[in-house]
Design a protein around this motif. Sequence first.
Motif, mmCIF file in Angstrom:
data_model
loop_
_atom_site.group_PDB
_atom_site.id
_atom_site.type_symbol
_atom_site.label_atom_id
_atom_site.label_comp_id
_atom_site.label_asym_id
_atom_site.label_seq_id
_atom_site.Cartn_x
_atom_site.Cartn_y
_atom_site.Cartn_z
ATOM 1 N N GLU A 42 45.293 -41.875 98.557
ATOM 2 C CA GLU A 42 45.127 -41.521 97.139
ATOM 3 C C GLU A 42 46.504 -41.266 96.502
ATOM 4 O OE1 GLU A 42 43.411 -37.617 96.540
ATOM 5 O OE2 GLU A 42 42.617 -38.141 94.561
ATOM 6 N N PHE A 48 49.744 -36.315 94.168
ATOM 7 C CA PHE A 48 48.568 -35.757 93.489
ATOM 8 C C PHE A 48 49.032 -34.757 92.434
ATOM 9 C CE2 PHE A 48 44.871 -32.898 93.112
ATOM 10 C CZ PHE A 48 43.935 -33.839 92.736
ATOM 11 N N LYS A 112 37.916 -42.461 89.927
ATOM 12 C CA LYS A 112 37.314 -41.294 90.624
ATOM 13 C C LYS A 112 36.333 -40.595 89.686
ATOM 14 C CE LYS A 112 39.073 -37.269 93.244
ATOM 15 N NZ LYS A 112 40.334 -36.554 93.590
ATOM 16 N N PHE A 116 38.613 -33.040 91.033
ATOM 17 C CA PHE A 116 38.827 -31.863 91.893
ATOM 18 C C PHE A 116 39.208 -30.656 91.033
ATOM 19 C CE2 PHE A 116 41.792 -29.819 95.154
ATOM 20 C CZ PHE A 116 40.749 -29.255 95.885
ATOM 21 N N CYS A 146 38.797 -39.123 97.970
ATOM 22 C CA CYS A 146 39.159 -37.774 98.436
ATOM 23 C C CYS A 146 38.018 -36.747 98.286
ATOM 24 C CB CYS A 146 40.436 -37.333 97.718
ATOM 25 S SG CYS A 146 41.266 -35.943 98.526
ATOM 26 N N TYR A 147 38.126 -35.834 97.332
ATOM 27 C CA TYR A 147 37.169 -34.750 97.072
ATOM 28 C C TYR A 147 35.722 -35.256 97.088
ATOM 29 C CZ TYR A 147 35.192 -30.975 94.054
ATOM 30 O OH TYR A 147 34.463 -29.956 93.511
ATOM 31 N N ARG A 150 32.867 -34.720 99.585
ATOM 32 C CA ARG A 150 32.036 -33.509 99.592
ATOM 33 C C ARG A 150 30.692 -33.738 98.874
ATOM 34 N NH1 ARG A 150 34.833 -28.829 101.000
ATOM 35 N NH2 ARG A 150 37.087 -29.016 100.948
ATOM 36 N N GLU A 171 44.474 -37.398 99.339
ATOM 37 C CA GLU A 171 45.668 -36.558 99.498
ATOM 38 C C GLU A 171 45.101 -35.163 99.776
ATOM 39 O OE1 GLU A 171 49.509 -37.005 98.488
ATOM 40 O OE2 GLU A 171 48.726 -38.659 99.661
ATOM 41 N N TRP A 172 44.754 -34.931 101.024
ATOM 42 C CA TRP A 172 43.987 -33.728 101.417
ATOM 43 C C TRP A 172 44.918 -32.770 102.131
ATOM 44 C CZ3 TRP A 172 38.402 -33.736 101.009
ATOM 45 C CH2 TRP A 172 37.786 -32.609 101.520
ATOM 46 N N PRO A 173 44.922 -31.515 101.715
ATOM 47 C CA PRO A 173 45.916 -30.591 102.291
ATOM 48 C C PRO A 173 45.532 -30.056 103.674
ATOM 49 C CG PRO A 173 44.570 -29.453 100.691
ATOM 50 C CD PRO A 173 44.086 -30.884 100.692
ATOM 51 N N ARG A 176 42.752 -27.298 104.640
ATOM 52 C CA ARG A 176 41.308 -27.586 104.768
ATOM 53 C C ARG A 176 41.072 -28.796 105.675
ATOM 54 N NH1 ARG A 176 42.158 -26.116 99.604
ATOM 55 N NH2 ARG A 176 42.208 -28.212 98.751
HETATM 56 N N1 LIG Z 1 42.804 -34.867 96.009
HETATM 57 C C1 LIG Z 1 41.669 -34.233 96.173
HETATM 58 O O1 LIG Z 1 40.633 -34.654 95.686
HETATM 59 C C2 LIG Z 1 41.745 -32.985 97.020
HETATM 60 C C3 LIG Z 1 40.422 -32.593 97.615
HETATM 61 C C4 LIG Z 1 40.499 -31.376 98.475
HETATM 62 O O2 LIG Z 1 41.578 -30.879 98.787
HETATM 63 C C5 LIG Z 1 39.258 -30.770 98.939
HETATM 64 O O3 LIG Z 1 38.169 -31.261 98.610
HETATM 65 O O4 LIG Z 1 39.329 -29.767 99.662
#
Ligand SMILES: NC(=O)CCC(=O)C(=O)O
Length: 263
Positions: A42, A48, A112, A116, A146-147, A150, A171-173, A176
């Motif tokens: 992403e 991001f 998207k 987020f 990404c997000y 969920r 781009e997920w940190p 988490r």
């Molecule tokens: N770029 C994102 O959408 C980050 C999503 C995220 O960090 C999360 O769902 O937790």
Amino acid sequence: MMKIGAIQMKVALKKTEHNYNNAEVLLRKAAEAGVDVAVLPEMWSGGFLTEELEDQLADVDGQRTKAFLSRLAEELCINIVGGSVATKKGEKYFNTSYIANRAGDIIAEYDKTHLFSFGGEEKKYSPGDQLVTFQIDGVDCGIIICYEVRFPEWCRKQALAGSKILFVPAEWPLERVSHWRILNQARAIENQMFVICVNGCGEIVPNKFNAGNSMIINPRGEILADAGELPQEMIILSDVDISEVANTRNKMTIFHDRRADLY
Ligand SMILES: NC(=O)CCC(=O)C(=O)O
């Protein structure tokens, strides 16, 4: 068989020229490794960015990105799922993915749809409102960003639309990372589809890391390739056998047994 290369890239925040050059190097490496499909993460062109997105970092109508992906896809004769980049369309900003086929045609464009809000994405960007599917070498595929992993309903819609491979650039940190791994495996298991989840990696701003952990997951939730915790750039590779989708679904008939009359 389709050989997939997931490009786990270290995206440099706001360094657009560096990122385009780096993406080109990595796409060339993926092609040398013989991939049929290369996948970027992403927001690979600038990171991001939410409210800090400056106008010059947004690609107007995706012109630069489309030309870039198209040129490389044709020259290298590979399909490219182009992660996503910040785009400006009219007065609005979007988090947009472009997909190029081997002929260099841009065959799909996805904005998207679930922004987020925990990270303020909706303050700058507008959401898309279309499910997007496409074919790569004759295989039905879909994309979320990404997000969106969920949101099981959105992924289920992809499966019901016929997608056999779901691409999840991110781009997920690091904080988490357990959610990232579990959610991607869960989406593969419950939808009995391949999930190709491709994350950024490394330190983005001081003490803020992207999680890496890119994975290629089969329709039983088994991990075929895994970048693991290593924070560095890498291309993970795996052959995927699309007949495994039908085999898995025929053995455990989730799509037959689901109660669409109740939910
Ligand atoms: N770029 C994102 O959408 C980050 C999503 C995220 O960090 C999360 O769902 O937790």
